[in-house]
Design a protein around this motif. Sequence first.
Motif, PDB file in Angstrom:
ATOM      1  N   PHE A  34      26.191   1.535   0.178  1.00 19.90           N
ATOM      2  CA  PHE A  34      26.537   2.783   0.542  1.00 19.90           C
ATOM      3  C   PHE A  34      26.037   3.899   0.302  1.00 19.90           C
ATOM      4  O   PHE A  34      26.345   5.056   0.581  1.00 19.90           O
ATOM      5  CB  PHE A  34      27.929   2.930  -0.494  1.00 19.90           C
ATOM      6  N   MET A  35      24.897   3.775  -0.612  1.00 15.61           N
ATOM      7  CA  MET A  35      24.215   4.851  -0.789  1.00 15.61           C
ATOM      8  C   MET A  35      23.264   5.556   0.327  1.00 15.61           C
ATOM      9  O   MET A  35      23.039   6.646   0.371  1.00 15.61           O
ATOM     10  CB  MET A  35      23.442   4.431  -2.036  1.00 15.61           C
ATOM     11  N   THR A  36      23.230   4.484   1.127  1.00 15.73           N
ATOM     12  CA  THR A  36      22.268   4.979   2.461  1.00 15.73           C
ATOM     13  C   THR A  36      23.442   6.089   3.087  1.00 15.73           C
ATOM     14  O   THR A  36      23.006   6.592   4.053  1.00 15.73           O
ATOM     15  CB  THR A  36      22.222   3.718   3.383  1.00 15.73           C
ATOM     16  N   GLN A  37      24.681   6.037   2.940  1.00 17.65           N
ATOM     17  CA  GLN A  37      25.749   6.771   3.549  1.00 17.65           C
ATOM     18  C   GLN A  37      25.917   8.145   2.727  1.00 17.65           C
ATOM     19  O   GLN A  37      26.865   8.726   3.210  1.00 17.65           O
ATOM     20  CB  GLN A  37      27.068   6.003   3.865  1.00 17.65           C
ATOM     21  N   GLY A  38      25.223   8.339   1.637  1.00 17.12           N
ATOM     22  CA  GLY A  38      25.445   9.516   0.884  1.00 17.12           C
ATOM     23  C   GLY A  38      26.693   9.279  -0.187  1.00 17.12           C
ATOM     24  O   GLY A  38      27.171   8.161  -0.208  1.00 17.12           O
ATOM     25  N   LYS A  39      27.102  10.169  -0.795  1.00 13.15           N
ATOM     26  CA  LYS A  39      28.101  10.342  -1.915  1.00 13.15           C
ATOM     27  C   LYS A  39      27.769   9.429  -3.017  1.00 13.15           C
ATOM     28  O   LYS A  39      28.528   8.846  -3.697  1.00 13.15           O
ATOM     29  CB  LYS A  39      29.333   9.700  -1.249  1.00 13.15           C
ATOM     30  N   VAL A  40      26.622   9.058  -3.300  1.00 13.15           N
ATOM     31  CA  VAL A  40      26.053   8.872  -4.842  1.00 13.15           C
ATOM     32  C   VAL A  40      26.572   9.911  -5.835  1.00 13.15           C
ATOM     33  O   VAL A  40      27.025   9.285  -7.056  1.00 13.15           O
ATOM     34  CB  VAL A  40      24.393   8.711  -4.840  1.00 13.15           C
ATOM     35  N   VAL A  41      26.502  10.801  -5.356  1.00 17.19           N
ATOM     36  CA  VAL A  41      27.075  11.754  -6.546  1.00 17.19           C
ATOM     37  C   VAL A  41      28.545  11.317  -6.863  1.00 17.19           C
ATOM     38  O   VAL A  41      28.821  11.471  -8.257  1.00 17.19           O
ATOM     39  CB  VAL A  41      26.942  13.443  -6.222  1.00 17.19           C
ATOM     40  N   ASP A  42      29.371  11.032  -6.044  1.00 13.26           N
ATOM     41  CA  ASP A  42      30.874  10.504  -6.595  1.00 13.26           C
ATOM     42  C   ASP A  42      30.711   9.560  -7.313  1.00 13.26           C
ATOM     43  O   ASP A  42      31.527   9.497  -8.401  1.00 13.26           O
ATOM     44  CB  ASP A  42      31.647  10.293  -5.209  1.00 13.26           C
ATOM     45  N   LEU A  44      18.354  -0.506 -10.079  1.00 10.43           N
ATOM     46  CA  LEU A  44      17.361   0.279  -9.548  1.00 10.43           C
ATOM     47  C   LEU A  44      16.538   0.942 -10.574  1.00 10.43           C
ATOM     48  O   LEU A  44      16.847   0.930 -11.924  1.00 10.43           O
ATOM     49  CB  LEU A  44      18.216   1.580  -8.974  1.00 10.43           C
ATOM     50  N   SER A  45      15.465   1.540 -10.627  1.00  6.64           N
ATOM     51  CA  SER A  45      14.745   2.535 -11.434  1.00  6.64           C
ATOM     52  C   SER A  45      15.557   3.804 -11.836  1.00  6.64           C
ATOM     53  O   SER A  45      16.210   4.294 -10.864  1.00  6.64           O
ATOM     54  CB  SER A  45      13.251   2.639 -11.198  1.00  6.64           C
ATOM     55  N   ALA A  46      15.333   4.355 -12.903  1.00 10.25           N
ATOM     56  CA  ALA A  46      16.050   5.692 -13.213  1.00 10.25           C
ATOM     57  C   ALA A  46      15.478   6.908 -12.247  1.00 10.25           C
ATOM     58  O   ALA A  46      16.250   7.497 -11.703  1.00 10.25           O
ATOM     59  CB  ALA A  46      15.689   5.998 -14.576  1.00 10.25           C
ATOM     60  N   ARG A  47      14.214   6.604 -11.758  1.00 13.09           N
ATOM     61  CA  ARG A  47      13.719   7.542 -10.986  1.00 13.09           C
ATOM     62  C   ARG A  47      14.195   7.483  -9.505  1.00 13.09           C
ATOM     63  O   ARG A  47      14.562   8.443  -8.884  1.00 13.09           O
ATOM     64  CB  ARG A  47      12.064   7.399 -10.644  1.00 13.09           C
ATOM     65  N   THR A  48      14.473   6.184  -9.035  1.00 15.19           N
ATOM     66  CA  THR A  48      14.980   6.048  -7.789  1.00 15.19           C
ATOM     67  C   THR A  48      16.585   6.463  -7.612  1.00 15.19           C
ATOM     68  O   THR A  48      16.880   7.141  -6.495  1.00 15.19           O
ATOM     69  CB  THR A  48      15.039   4.568  -7.366  1.00 15.19           C
ATOM     70  N   LEU A  49      17.160   6.161  -8.689  1.00 15.86           N
ATOM     71  CA  LEU A  49      18.681   6.721  -8.730  1.00 15.86           C
ATOM     72  C   LEU A  49      18.498   8.442  -8.922  1.00 15.86           C
ATOM     73  O   LEU A  49      19.340   8.836  -7.838  1.00 15.86           O
ATOM     74  CB  LEU A  49      19.382   6.099  -9.904  1.00 15.86           C
ATOM     75  N   LEU A  59      20.157  10.992  -6.109  1.00 14.76           N
ATOM     76  CA  LEU A  59      20.967  12.296  -6.410  1.00 14.76           C
ATOM     77  C   LEU A  59      20.468  13.444  -5.715  1.00 14.76           C
ATOM     78  O   LEU A  59      21.162  14.587  -5.180  1.00 14.76           O
ATOM     79  CB  LEU A  59      21.190  12.239  -7.883  1.00 14.76           C
ATOM     80  N   LYS A  60      19.151  13.739  -5.825  1.00 15.33           N
ATOM     81  CA  LYS A  60      18.708  14.723  -5.578  1.00 15.33           C
ATOM     82  C   LYS A  60      18.517  15.074  -3.997  1.00 15.33           C
ATOM     83  O   LYS A  60      18.643  16.077  -3.439  1.00 15.33           O
ATOM     84  CB  LYS A  60      17.018  15.028  -6.089  1.00 15.33           C
ATOM     85  N   SER A  61      18.712  14.058  -3.236  1.00 17.66           N
ATOM     86  CA  SER A  61      18.933  14.063  -1.561  1.00 17.66           C
ATOM     87  C   SER A  61      20.378  14.403  -1.421  1.00 17.66           C
ATOM     88  O   SER A  61      20.287  14.899  -0.272  1.00 17.66           O
ATOM     89  CB  SER A  61      18.597  12.568  -1.168  1.00 17.66           C
ATOM     90  N   GLU A  62      21.271  14.207  -2.442  1.00 24.37           N
ATOM     91  CA  GLU A  62      22.513  15.051  -2.268  1.00 24.37           C
ATOM     92  C   GLU A  62      22.633  16.452  -2.717  1.00 24.37           C
ATOM     93  O   GLU A  62      23.749  16.931  -2.941  1.00 24.37           O
ATOM     94  CB  GLU A  62      23.700  14.079  -2.671  1.00 24.37           C
TER      95      GLU A  62
END
Length: 342
Positions: free
Chosen positions: A233-241, A266-271, A275-278
């Motif tokens: 789902f992260m590839t669809q956005g809404k990781v922030v939610d 995941l690594s902390a950097r990847t997560l 988030l920053k992409s959103e």
Amino acid sequence: MKANIPEIPARYYLYLGEVLERENIHFKEILASIQMDYDMLIQPNALLTLDQVERLIEAVSQVSARSDLAVDLGMSLKLTSHAILGYGILTSPTIEVALRLVARYFRLIMPTFRMQYRHEHDQIDFIIQPIVSMRPKTLVFHLEAIAVGFHFTIRELLEKRMPAYHLYFSMPEPAHSARYQELKEARCHFSWEAKPSLRLRFPGEIAQRTLALADPYSLEMVESRCREQIRHFMTQGKVVDWVSMMLRESSDGIATLGDLAALLNLSARTLDRYLKSEGVGFRDLSQRIRHDKALEMLTQQALTVTQIAYELGYTDPANFTRAFKAIAKVGPNEFRLGLRQA
């Protein structure tokens, strides 16, 4: 599909089709009238756009002339209706573990809503809110179906030893409100607040009830599968939610970036990159959620400022005061005094 609006599992609307067929209303004909293909719906992991769901609910409402179909849909759902997550619920050791699992991965059930789980003092709260804009009829339909579905899911988990609890709807009392008498243990309240939402409030004593089919190895497998689906789902956005929900749910402090990244393998950097992409970094998001939790606890008046500081993970209450004042421009004691004088 609208940007960043997730697609919805089609399986739940197949159960709606079964409800209609029992009323001699032909589901396939309704689908054909709105250019939807039944064969597509029955494919494994089939998804619908929000627009498709809204057209389906509008068409079903017109053909059936019934306002209470969502109640019947909720009653038709079983633990097995929720695919792999339903199996995880069944194999949890206690009710609390099962309910936290549901809240953590609610996106896999209904991606257009979010769920918060809170266990404080002697009560347990589920709070369900939409995360996207939808038509009023669609919103009400889903709030009712979710409420009734969870009633019978929890009743099934408790082997029908269900305590009395409170069920709060933001919507006005519907014409079919008498149907809610079929939820014998529920004390229903309508128009409880303006914000679209649903709240189920249970006595806290149910939290530690054990479940007959508990299996730690199966539960571990389920959580691994759920994490993989959330990563998809992260590839669809809404990781922030999802991250926001996990931060709000965390107790004994605020979860760290590493804590949440580990849940997803995941690594902390990847997560943080997700988030920053959103448009938001983890630190800013965590500070905002922590401040929101502080405001809520200060408003409730149940804890002292020092107790709130420790609840939020501060080792020194003075650090909490400084952090709160940096955002609110007043300290927590001054904020609480202002509430009393208002």
